[in-house]
Write an enzyme that holds these catalytic residues in place. Structure first.
Site, PDB file in Angstrom:
ATOM      1  N   GLN B 139      27.968 -32.763  58.369  1.00 47.90           N
ATOM      2  CA  GLN B 139      28.159 -33.414  59.727  1.00 47.90           C
ATOM      3  C   GLN B 139      27.237 -34.607  59.702  1.00 47.90           C
ATOM      4  OE1 GLN B 139      28.356 -31.471  63.541  1.00 47.90           O
ATOM      5  NE2 GLN B 139      26.451 -32.567  64.062  1.00 47.90           N
ATOM      6  N   THR B 146      21.889 -36.212  63.420  1.00 50.95           N
ATOM      7  CA  THR B 146      22.638 -35.419  64.402  1.00 50.95           C
ATOM      8  C   THR B 146      23.349 -35.992  65.232  1.00 50.95           C
ATOM      9  OG1 THR B 146      20.722 -34.446  65.434  1.00 50.95           O
ATOM     10  CG2 THR B 146      21.839 -32.976  63.679  1.00 50.95           C
ATOM     11  N   GLY B 179      23.315 -27.999  53.296  1.00 51.15           N
ATOM     12  CA  GLY B 179      22.987 -27.275  51.966  1.00 51.15           C
ATOM     13  C   GLY B 179      24.183 -26.586  51.214  1.00 51.15           C
ATOM     14  N   LYS B 273      33.303 -30.287  75.505  1.00 48.32           N
ATOM     15  CA  LYS B 273      32.275 -30.027  74.610  1.00 48.32           C
ATOM     16  C   LYS B 273      32.687 -28.868  73.515  1.00 48.32           C
ATOM     17  CE  LYS B 273      27.880 -31.334  76.617  1.00 48.32           C
ATOM     18  NZ  LYS B 273      27.995 -31.788  78.097  1.00 48.32           N
ATOM     19  N   GLN B 328      -9.194 -12.840  65.879  1.00 51.52           N
ATOM     20  CA  GLN B 328      -8.053 -12.297  65.010  1.00 51.52           C
ATOM     21  C   GLN B 328      -6.925 -11.969  65.810  1.00 51.52           C
ATOM     22  OE1 GLN B 328      -8.133 -13.559  61.993  1.00 51.52           O
ATOM     23  NE2 GLN B 328      -7.172 -12.272  60.482  1.00 51.52           N
ATOM     24  N   GLN B 329      -7.282 -11.092  66.755  1.00 48.19           N
ATOM     25  CA  GLN B 329      -6.314 -10.397  67.685  1.00 48.19           C
ATOM     26  C   GLN B 329      -5.706 -11.501  68.610  1.00 48.19           C
ATOM     27  OE1 GLN B 329      -8.430  -7.398  69.780  1.00 48.19           O
ATOM     28  NE2 GLN B 329      -8.891  -6.352  67.865  1.00 48.19           N
ATOM     29  N   TYR B 421      16.719 -29.620  61.644  1.00 49.48           N
ATOM     30  CA  TYR B 421      18.145 -29.207  61.176  1.00 49.48           C
ATOM     31  C   TYR B 421      18.956 -28.720  62.790  1.00 49.48           C
ATOM     32  CZ  TYR B 421      17.421 -24.285  60.278  1.00 49.48           C
ATOM     33  OH  TYR B 421      17.017 -23.128  60.032  1.00 49.48           O
ATOM     34  N   GLU B 422      20.166 -28.788  62.895  1.00 46.24           N
ATOM     35  CA  GLU B 422      20.944 -28.482  63.994  1.00 46.24           C
ATOM     36  C   GLU B 422      20.354 -29.301  65.244  1.00 46.24           C
ATOM     37  OE1 GLU B 422      23.657 -26.852  64.644  1.00 46.24           O
ATOM     38  OE2 GLU B 422      23.880 -27.157  62.344  1.00 46.24           O
TER      39      GLU B 422
END
Lengths: 210, 439
Positions: B139, B146, B179, B273, B328-329, B421-422
């Site tokens: 496409q 897009t 792809g 659509k 870190q948590q 993408y998309e």
């Protein structure tokens, strides 16, 4: 918003029905659904704000496209909040439907991390709804939730059951034997096939010999 | 490692029970484990060398080697009619750097299911499912991304021969990015502007053969090739594609919704659509897939944070696990919560999509606008937050997170590809905003 402004609130799709609702009192002690209300408030306010900005620009004589472009940062903020509201809503509903009580218990802990973190993250959009005391409560609740989750942290990620083959990570190995395998991995680098690279012989050595 | 063993012993729940929640059912969670176990016993499925040390050509060749091995085991390892089992098998064996069948499974076959008529499915779907042909979905164009309304590729109906003539009139109209388009696919669904008697009816999907099925050489009138290396996904041959007066039969326009009759009459779809349904499907899946990318990075970061010791808290006799630090948590746990949220949300959205397909088949398209708008926002928010979360996971691994040994950068590169993408994220957010304003 335009449908609501035109008196057609009843025709709104289910995912946007909250845009027409009135604000209600928030009691954070009542659990995750109250945090959802906070998010609804933020998403609703931002959507109205963005739409009104767009409409005001258009009403001032600007073209539709130009007005849309001038309002687009505010508009994308509304979209993000709408989407994050949906994610939070499905998380709450999904956890509510789980039968296994031990699994449900830990997911409720995780949900508490989520709702408190998300609301803290959108603090700027909820000024006016939540008092500074309520914001402090949420902040403290987040720290408590982090501690609650801590003993289950490894099991929560183990539960994704992503095999070592798929993960392809020396650091993330299921057996935790990281350091010896890190050394083994480095030794398999193509650069370590020989002790002396041809580039050293060809370029660096002559340069150094000069 | 005793630290990890202790962590597992401190868990308050059964991880198999949690896996059943994550993957939607005990049956599928169990099947995942069985498939993983079966694969681990087949030596040819192992990487012949760590992928990160390979060139692009070596990666593509490695993927092809495994696909060939896979074809011998396909029927014995999985229920081939089960899409989820197939995806799990691909993830296990081929990983996430891309492979020649990536779009075949995720875009080509779902588009045939959603957009081909019953007769067309009879003709192509079985061949695609048996992998007798390799397909992709073209496409995006080089100069337009897009933006469907700006696509330049044309499919002009020739009433005298009852054929469509495909053309790429400019360099910017070259299909760019899909792809497996470059070197692997021999068929593709191509989105082109439908033109009948000089009237442009806008973008429509066409089933197009690109290469000879025996020699694999590009057919006359087709220009096709690889677009070069990318930030990640380098095991995939993303491609370009151009047409010069390339003719296909009228029956190759996918006609489940819009139709062109042999006399050149155009029959409109029941909903404006409707052609977006495959996009809705892909974006619905994206929330779940992105949740799994984030989860993978978190598996690495959390396990490593339980193994890595650095600095001291109260006990000065032994360094502390870095997972015990609040910072870190705070860096990792909200992302764990998001990964779970994205996966649950993905399930719900796929359920809504499946319901939508049933509704559309019964002539009810009322849910389309709600879901189309939502999935635009969903892919934007989820891809962005997944990227953020993976980057936090990388930093939570200190310097070793920067090494390809962690593999986190590959997860990052693959996940953030989803930001563009998309549908590029800002465009998608504005698409949702338009719906919110109208509401």
């Amino acid at each position: 918003i335009e449908m609501i402004q035109n008196g057609k609130s009843r025709e709104l799709g289910p995912m946007v029905a909250y845009l027409a609702e009135k604000e209600s009192e928030i009691d954070l002690n009542l659990g995750p659904n109250e945090y959802l209300k906070v998010f609804e408030y933020a998403a609703r306010n931002q959507t109205w704000r963005a739409t009104e900005k767009f409409q005001k620009l258009r009403n001032s004589g600007m073209s539709n496209e130009k007005a849309w472009n001038q309002a687009s940062v505010e508009l994308t903020r509304a979209s993000r909040l709408h989407t994050r509201l949906y994610i939070m809503s499905t998380f709450i509903n999904h956890v509510g439907s789980i039968v296994d009580q031990k699994v449900k218990g830990v997911l409720i802990d995780l949900l508490n991390v989520h709702v408190t973190y998300e609301v803290m993250d959108i603090g700027i959009y909820v000024q006016g709804l939540l008092s500074s005391n309520q914001m402090d409560l949420i902040r403290n609740q987040l720290y408590v939730s982090l501690e609650t989750i801590r003993p289950n942290a490894v099991s929560l990620v183990d539960s994704f059951q992503i095999s070592d083959m798929q993960l392809r990570s020396v650091l993330g190995r299921r057996d935790g034997n990281v350091y010896e395998n890190l050394f083994k991995w480095a030794k398999s680098s193509p650069l370590n096939k020989t002790d002396v690279l041809p580039s050293v012989t060809q370029y660096l050595k002559p340069m150094m010999d000069k | 490692n005793p630290d990890l063993t202790n962590e597992r012993a401190s868990g308050t729940f059964d991880t198999n029970a949690m896996a059943a929640v994550i993957y939607g059912s005990e049956k599928f969670a169990q099947r995942r484990r069985e498939i993983t176990e079966a694969i681990s016993k087949i030596p040819e499925f192992q990487d012949s060398h760590p992928l990160v040390f390979m060139s692009r050509e070596e990666k593509i060749s490695e993927a092809c080697r495994k696909l060939a091995v896979l074809s011998n085991y396909w029927n014995s390892l999985i229920d081939t009619s089960d899409e989820e089992e197939a995806l799990h098998l691909y993830r296990e064996v081929l990983g996430l750097e891309g492979h020649p069948l990536a779009l075949h499974e995720t875009m080509f076959i779902p588009s045939l299911i959603a957009q081909a008529s019953d007769e067309q499915q009879e003709k192509w779907l079985g061949r695609a499912q048996r992998r007798e042909i390799i397909g992709c979905y073209a496409q995006t164009e080089m100069g337009h991304g897009t933006n469907l309304r700006a696509l330049e590729t044309t499919a002009t109906f020739d009433i005298s021969t009852r054929e469509f003539i495909l053309n790429s009139p400019t360099i910017t109209s070259l299909k760019w990015w899909p792809g497996a388009l470059g070197k692997s696919a021999n068929w593709s669904i191509v989105i082109a502007n439908l033109i009948i008697k000089e009237h442009n009816y806008g973008p429509h999907p066409f089933m197009v053969q690109l290469r000879d099925e025996k020699s694999h050489e590009p057919l006359p009138g087709i220009t096709v090739g690889d677009i070069g290396p990318k930030m990640a996904f380098n095991g995939a041959d993303n491609g370009f594609l151009g047409f010069k007066n390339y003719r296909i039969p009228r029956e190759n326009m996918l006609m489940r919704h819009s139709k062109v009759t042999s006399d050149g009459s155009y029959i409109k779809p029941p909903h404006a659509k409707i052609g977006y349904s495959s996009m809705v499907k892909v974006r619905s899946r994206m929330a779940m897939d992105q949740g799994l990318f984030l989860a993978s990075a978190l598996v690495i970061a959390v396990r490593y944070s339980a193994v890595r010791r650095q600095g001291y808290l109260e006990d000065k006799s032994r360094e502390v696990k870095v997972l015990d630090y609040q910072t870190q948590q705070h860096r990792l746990f909200p992302s764990i919560a998001r990964a779970y949220a994205f996966i649950f949300c993905g399930f719900e959205t796929i359920r809504l999509y499946d319901q939508l397909l049933i509704d559309v088949q019964n002539g009810n398209t009322s849910g389309m606008a709600d879901l189309h708008a939502l999935t635009s926002g969903l892919k934007s928010v989820v891809t962005y937050q997944t990227g953020e979360g993976i980057e936090q996971a990388r930093m939570a691994c200190g310097g070793h997170g920067y090494s390809m040994a962690s593999y986190i950068s590959e997860y990052y590169g693959v996940a953030i590809a989803g930001c563009t993408y998309e549908g590029e994220n800002m465009v998608m957010l504005l698409q949702l905003a338009r719906y919110l304003v109208k509401s």
